[in-house]
Design a protein around this motif. Structure first.
Motif, PDB file in Angstrom:
ATOM      1  N   GLY A  17      59.920 -44.361 -49.505  1.00 47.87           N
ATOM      2  CA  GLY A  17      59.190 -43.105 -49.928  1.00 47.87           C
ATOM      3  C   GLY A  17      59.793 -41.879 -50.560  1.00 47.87           C
TER       4      GLY A  17
ATOM      5  N   TRP B  75      59.859 -43.146 -54.137  1.00 51.96           N
ATOM      6  CA  TRP B  75      58.655 -42.849 -54.573  1.00 51.96           C
ATOM      7  C   TRP B  75      58.339 -41.442 -55.077  1.00 51.96           C
ATOM      8  CZ3 TRP B  75      54.690 -39.981 -52.615  1.00 51.96           C
ATOM      9  CH2 TRP B  75      53.418 -39.884 -53.556  1.00 51.96           C
ATOM     10  N   ALA B  76      58.838 -40.790 -54.035  1.00 51.75           N
ATOM     11  CA  ALA B  76      59.023 -39.238 -54.308  1.00 51.75           C
ATOM     12  C   ALA B  76      59.482 -38.794 -55.597  1.00 51.75           C
ATOM     13  CB  ALA B  76      59.078 -38.245 -53.111  1.00 51.75           C
TER      14      ALA B  76
ATOM     15  N   ARG C  75      60.423 -31.981 -47.309  1.00 46.36           N
ATOM     16  CA  ARG C  75      59.240 -33.005 -47.294  1.00 46.36           C
ATOM     17  C   ARG C  75      59.034 -33.746 -48.614  1.00 46.36           C
ATOM     18  NH1 ARG C  75      54.398 -29.152 -45.339  1.00 46.36           N
ATOM     19  NH2 ARG C  75      56.001 -27.509 -45.794  1.00 46.36           N
TER      20      ARG C  75
ATOM     21  N   ARG D 223      57.697 -36.296 -50.108  1.00 45.04           N
ATOM     22  CA  ARG D 223      56.487 -36.272 -50.575  1.00 45.04           C
ATOM     23  C   ARG D 223      55.707 -35.186 -51.080  1.00 45.04           C
ATOM     24  NH1 ARG D 223      54.687 -41.494 -46.843  1.00 45.04           N
ATOM     25  NH2 ARG D 223      56.208 -42.804 -47.435  1.00 45.04           N
TER      26      ARG D 223
ATOM     27  N   ALA E 129      57.133 -33.700 -54.118  1.00 43.05           N
ATOM     28  CA  ALA E 129      56.884 -34.682 -55.303  1.00 43.05           C
ATOM     29  C   ALA E 129      55.218 -34.222 -55.827  1.00 43.05           C
ATOM     30  CB  ALA E 129      57.301 -36.154 -55.097  1.00 43.05           C
ATOM     31  N   ALA E 130      54.338 -34.314 -54.766  1.00 52.20           N
ATOM     32  CA  ALA E 130      53.021 -34.216 -55.084  1.00 52.20           C
ATOM     33  C   ALA E 130      52.744 -32.729 -55.704  1.00 52.20           C
ATOM     34  CB  ALA E 130      52.322 -34.304 -53.771  1.00 52.20           C
TER      35      ALA E 130
ATOM     36  N   PRO F 157      53.189 -34.168 -44.629  1.00 46.78           N
ATOM     37  CA  PRO F 157      52.268 -34.802 -44.447  1.00 46.78           C
ATOM     38  C   PRO F 157      51.615 -34.984 -43.069  1.00 46.78           C
ATOM     39  CG  PRO F 157      54.139 -36.155 -44.107  1.00 46.78           C
ATOM     40  CD  PRO F 157      54.552 -34.831 -44.529  1.00 46.78           C
TER      41      PRO F 157
ATOM     42  N   ARG G 216      47.048 -35.193 -45.733  1.00 48.32           N
ATOM     43  CA  ARG G 216      47.444 -36.605 -46.384  1.00 48.32           C
ATOM     44  C   ARG G 216      46.389 -37.044 -47.387  1.00 48.32           C
ATOM     45  NH1 ARG G 216      49.882 -38.339 -42.004  1.00 48.32           N
ATOM     46  NH2 ARG G 216      48.040 -39.434 -41.446  1.00 48.32           N
TER      47      ARG G 216
END
Length: 619
Positions: A22, A25-26, A133, A135, A138-139, A392, A398
């Motif tokens: 994870g 990926w982030a 966090r 993710r 990154a988002a 998330p 999410r």
């Protein structure tokens, strides 16, 4: 090792592996945030035309001429433009112009650089809010990058005088991370006041930096129960604002509703609709297949209004919940205040745009320079949503994040195409102006009719003033385009520069006017000719300039034959002329010819075909 320990070990390793995957990926997603500015940098460099245009002549030209002579004055730096004063922006323009010979591509890169600075401040805030966090961080980073470098802004990226908007926004946003530092409140207020002063001396929207500063300071004072240091900070900001107004106001006069600008009185309903359409403008571009100007306008007006109303409801809902949390839990203020400041800046900018532009045209809300403000309302609202509803944690955030990123990527790709069409269209329209500019010595002050073909524009100085300013800049060795005198023009008429193909095809009536039309292609670079001029040769007289083609048209046969590299190829050209002007400039027995111009080399290529004027052109 017993059986329970043995079974726990694989579960631990599996959980750790998923966590690491994870995070990786982030990181990939976060690094992907660098791609949009790189793409915009390539597009801006390629499509920016090296030509001062429109406001460049009033904003930049007088300052760089004085700077080159070594006697730059405060009067020139502080001269009013509309309702704004722009000494900071003018200084940046002058530095770029003097270091590059006034290459407009560097000014476009400066627009991108200051926009990247605004994004950098957003990145700092996002890292502080979502750093634990990966993710979520990154988002937000990718979404912020996609929206900040939104391709549908079009000519915002290639029009040099948009630099003032980019500088003002970056200075206003610099206040937000400054107010989060551990410095004493008085020091933060003093630094913010300096940034606010610089911002308001950049453009009118820069005054909103004071709104950001006051808003953040009041929220911090409220969180700290109105302690004495924060009361002193508010007093310092008030003194700074009074000083800024005292410097700005002397000699200032309002241009609101000025007749020469074409303003028309409108009602409150028109202002309201304009504001909502402005808010929906980033996502109102028409789908592929809608290319007619009238159809595009109807689509934008309808979709922009619907998206704007929905966006306003969502932003209002998120902001209301955030303010209620602040009221209930004062400790939340520090986390929520930066995003409220970004949303407030964006919406306040929309109010300014609405107040200043509604009376001109309802379509002005879709201009790229104003989308650069509205886009930040969505960025701030998205960050605020995930700040008050931790991601998330919970299924809804999410799922929203999981759906939002692919949707944004799809919108970016589609908006990129629409943005490219807009940028390319503006590029070739500017190249056409550049061709007319290079030939100014032949007609400015001699033929008002030719001046009106291409050169006369509501946001540019009159051609005579343009000629005067162009000569001043040329004498300062800062004019990036050549000026072709009549002797050189006549010599080049007899030369064939090659590299172009085309034909003068027809002369036909259309309403009260006559249309001279044909096609032309740059066979080397595989795109339309930069410009077309028409000449008239009377018996026993030398060839004379008659005018410039004002429009392009689709000619699929030749666009396919020469494998045009344009996104929206237009090989055809059209020269519209009034019947009286045609008979005066080209009486019976006159021969009409057409020439393609390469604006980069100021060379001409005579197109095939010519027209012998009949005794009297009949309808």
């Amino acid at each position: 090792m017993n059986q329970s320990q043995a079974s726990a070990t694989p579960r631990f390793l599996h959980t750790a592996a998923r966590h690491l995957a994870g995070i990786r990926w982030a990181r990939v997603v976060a690094w992907g945030a660098f791609l949009p500015p790189l793409v915009i940098a390539f597009v801006a460099w390629h499509f920016t035309v090296v030509l001062p245009r429109s406001d460049d002549w009033n904003i930049v030209a007088p300052v760089i001429v004085e700077a080159r002579a070594g006697n730059i004055s405060w009067e020139s730096l502080n001269a009013q433009v509309g309702d704004a004063r722009m000494p900071v922006a003018r200084i940046v323009h002058a530095m770029l112009a003097l270091s590059s010979g006034w290459n407009q591509r560097l000014e476009s890169m400066a627009i991108l650089s200051f926009t990247m600075l605004s994004f950098f401040y957003f990145e700092l805030l996002a890292r502080h809010a979502f750093g634990r966090r990966p993710r979520a961080f990154a988002a937000m980073t990718l979404a912020g990058s996609l929206l900040t470098f939104w391709p549908a802004m079009g000519m915002y990226w290639t029009f040099p005088t948009m630099l003032c908007y980019a500088i003002g926004t970056s200075l206003a946003f610099a206040i937000i991370p400054l107010m989060r530092t551990p410095l004493p409140p008085e020091a933060r207020a003093a630094g913010g006041a300096v940034l606010g002063f610089l911002a308001c001396e950049t453009f009118l929207s820069g005054w909103l930096a004071w709104l950001v500063l006051f808003g953040l300071t009041f929220l911090s004072a409220w969180e700290d129960h109105w302690s004495r240091p924060w009361r002193r900070a508010i007093a310092l900001i008030g003194i700074g604002l009074i000083l800024a107004i005292g410097i700005y106001i002397p000699g200032w006069h309002s241009h609101a509703g000025q007749p020469m600008r074409g303003g028309n009185p409108v009602g409150i309903g028109a202002y309201t609709l304009f504001f909502f359409r402005w808010l929906g403008s980033p996502f109102s571009f028409p789908p592929i297949g809608i290319d007619d100007a009238e159809a595009v306008f109807r689509w934008q007006m309808t979709v922009g209004l619907v998206v704007g109303i929905l966006g306003a409801v969502c932003i209002a809902g998120i902001t209301t919940v955030a303010l209620l949390r602040c009221r209930l839990f004062r400790g939340e203020i520090r986390r929520i205040a930066p995003w409220l400041a970004i949303i407030g800046f964006s919406l306040a900018a929309g109010i300014l745009v609405t107040a200043g532009r509604t009376r001109f045209s309802p379509s002005f809300c879709f201009l790229g320079r104003y989308i650069s403000f509205s886009i930040w309302a969505y960025i701030g609202a998205a960050a605020l949503f995930f700040e008050i509803w931790p991601f998330p944690v919970g299924k809804l955030p999410r799922r929203l994040a999981g759906a939002a990123i692919p949707l944004l990527l799809a919108l970016y790709g589609f908006g990129f195409w629409r943005g490219l069409l807009s940028i390319e269209s503006d590029h070739f329209a500017t190249e056409r102006i550049r061709c007319a500019f290079e030939l100014m010595p032949l007609y400015v002050g001699k033929s008002p009719e030719i001046e009106g073909d291409v050169l006369r524009h509501p946001f540019s100085p009159p051609p005579a003033e343009l000629w005067r300013l162009g000569n001043r800049v040329r004498q300062a060795d800062l004019l990036p385009v050549p000026l072709v005198d009549e002797a050189t023009w006549r010599a080049r008429l007899r030369e064939d520069s090659g590299g172009a193909a085309g034909k003068l095809e027809s002369l036909s009536p259309k309403g009260p006017d006559w249309i001279v039309s044909g096609w032309a292609a740059d066979t080397v670079h595989r795109h339309r000719a930069h410009g077309i001029f028409i000449t008239a040769e009377r018996p026993g007289e030398p060839e004379k300039l008659m005018g410039f083609a004002q429009k392009n048209a689709k000619r699929p046969k030749y666009e396919k034959k020469y494998r045009f590299r344009e996104f929206s190829p237009h090989a055809g050209w059209i020269f519209t002329v009034e019947k009286e002007r045609l008979l005066r400039q080209a009486p019976p027995g006159t021969i009409l010819r057409a020439y393609a111009v390469d604006a980069n080399t100021a060379t001409f290529h005579r197109l095939d075909g010519e027209i012998d004027m009949p005794e009297a052109p009949a309808r």
